[in-house]
Design a protein around this motif. Structure first.
Motif, short mmCIF file in Angstrom:
data_model
loop_
_atom_site.label_atom_id
_atom_site.label_comp_id
_atom_site.label_asym_id
_atom_site.label_seq_id
_atom_site.Cartn_x
_atom_site.Cartn_y
_atom_site.Cartn_z
N VAL A 1 44.91 -7.10 7.73
CA VAL A 1 45.58 -6.29 8.75
C VAL A 1 44.96 -4.90 8.75
O VAL A 1 44.77 -4.30 7.68
N ILE A 2 44.66 -4.40 9.94
CA ILE A 2 44.18 -3.03 10.11
C ILE A 2 45.22 -2.31 10.95
O ILE A 2 45.58 -2.78 12.03
N ALA A 3 45.71 -1.18 10.44
CA ALA A 3 46.78 -0.45 11.14
C ALA A 3 46.54 1.05 11.04
O ALA A 3 45.83 1.52 10.15
N THR A 4 47.16 1.78 11.97
CA THR A 4 47.09 3.23 11.95
C THR A 4 48.46 3.87 11.84
O THR A 4 48.55 5.09 11.66
N ASP A 5 49.52 3.10 11.90
CA ASP A 5 50.87 3.63 11.81
C ASP A 5 51.25 3.80 10.34
O ASP A 5 51.28 2.82 9.59
N SER B 1 53.99 4.07 8.95
CA SER B 1 55.18 3.31 8.54
C SER B 1 54.81 1.93 7.99
O SER B 1 55.62 1.31 7.30
N THR B 2 53.58 1.46 8.26
CA THR B 2 53.17 0.16 7.71
C THR B 2 53.08 0.20 6.19
O THR B 2 53.20 -0.83 5.54
N THR B 3 52.89 1.40 5.60
CA THR B 3 52.82 1.49 4.14
C THR B 3 54.15 1.12 3.51
O THR B 3 54.20 0.71 2.36
N ARG B 4 55.22 1.25 4.25
CA ARG B 4 56.55 0.85 3.80
C ARG B 4 56.90 -0.54 4.32
O ARG B 4 57.39 -1.40 3.59
N ASP B 5 56.62 -0.78 5.61
CA ASP B 5 57.09 -2.00 6.28
C ASP B 5 56.36 -3.26 5.83
O ASP B 5 56.98 -4.31 5.67
N LEU C 1 51.05 -9.73 -1.10
CA LEU C 1 50.23 -8.60 -0.68
C LEU C 1 49.17 -8.41 -1.76
O LEU C 1 49.43 -7.84 -2.80
N ILE C 2 47.99 -8.96 -1.50
CA ILE C 2 46.92 -9.00 -2.50
C ILE C 2 46.34 -7.61 -2.74
O ILE C 2 46.08 -7.23 -3.88
N LYS C 3 46.12 -6.89 -1.66
CA LYS C 3 45.42 -5.61 -1.77
C LYS C 3 45.78 -4.75 -0.58
O LYS C 3 46.05 -5.25 0.51
N ARG C 4 45.78 -3.42 -0.82
CA ARG C 4 45.92 -2.48 0.29
C ARG C 4 45.06 -1.27 0.01
O ARG C 4 44.89 -0.85 -1.13
N GLU C 5 44.50 -0.72 1.08
CA GLU C 5 43.63 0.43 0.98
C GLU C 5 43.92 1.37 2.14
O GLU C 5 44.43 0.95 3.18
N GLN C 6 43.54 2.63 1.94
CA GLN C 6 43.65 3.61 3.01
C GLN C 6 42.34 4.38 3.07
O GLN C 6 41.82 4.83 2.06
N GLU C 7 41.80 4.48 4.29
CA GLU C 7 40.62 5.29 4.54
C GLU C 7 40.97 6.26 5.66
O GLU C 7 41.02 5.86 6.82
N GLY C 8 41.26 7.49 5.30
CA GLY C 8 41.70 8.46 6.30
C GLY C 8 43.02 8.03 6.89
O GLY C 8 43.99 7.81 6.17
N ASP C 9 43.05 7.88 8.21
CA ASP C 9 44.28 7.48 8.91
C ASP C 9 44.34 5.99 9.19
O ASP C 9 45.14 5.54 10.01
#
Length: 77
Positions: free
Chosen positions: A36-40, A42-46, A58-66
């Motif tokens: 999943v690629i998102a910019t909102d 709130s997805t970090t919580r939802d 949820l195997i992995k999550r990353e953030q690159e900027g926004d």
């Protein structure tokens, strides 16, 4: 990371990314991975709550900027 499907939810706001995630997960086979690629923000919580509630991994999550990236493995039936 390897994935079988991709959901581009960029520029969509809550609750649209999670609604689309629900639809996409139904299309996958057990153990398939959805990226999943998102910019909102709130997805970090939802998205983690979505996975916890429905039993997906949820195997992995990353953030690159926004931009937020999630790799979700569909639970076994």
């Amino acid at each position: 990371m390897e994935h079988q499907a991709l959901l581009d939810a960029t520029n969509l706001l809550c609750p649209e990314p999670v609604m689309m995630l629900h639809v996409e997960m139904r299309k996958l086979l057990a153990k398939d991975v959805l990226k999943v690629i998102a910019t909102d923000p709130s997805t970090t919580r939802d998205i983690p709550k979505f996975c916890q509630f429905l039993g997906h991994n949820l195997i992995k999550r990353e953030q690159e900027g926004d931009i937020y990236y999630y790799w979700i493995e569909k639970k076994e039936a």
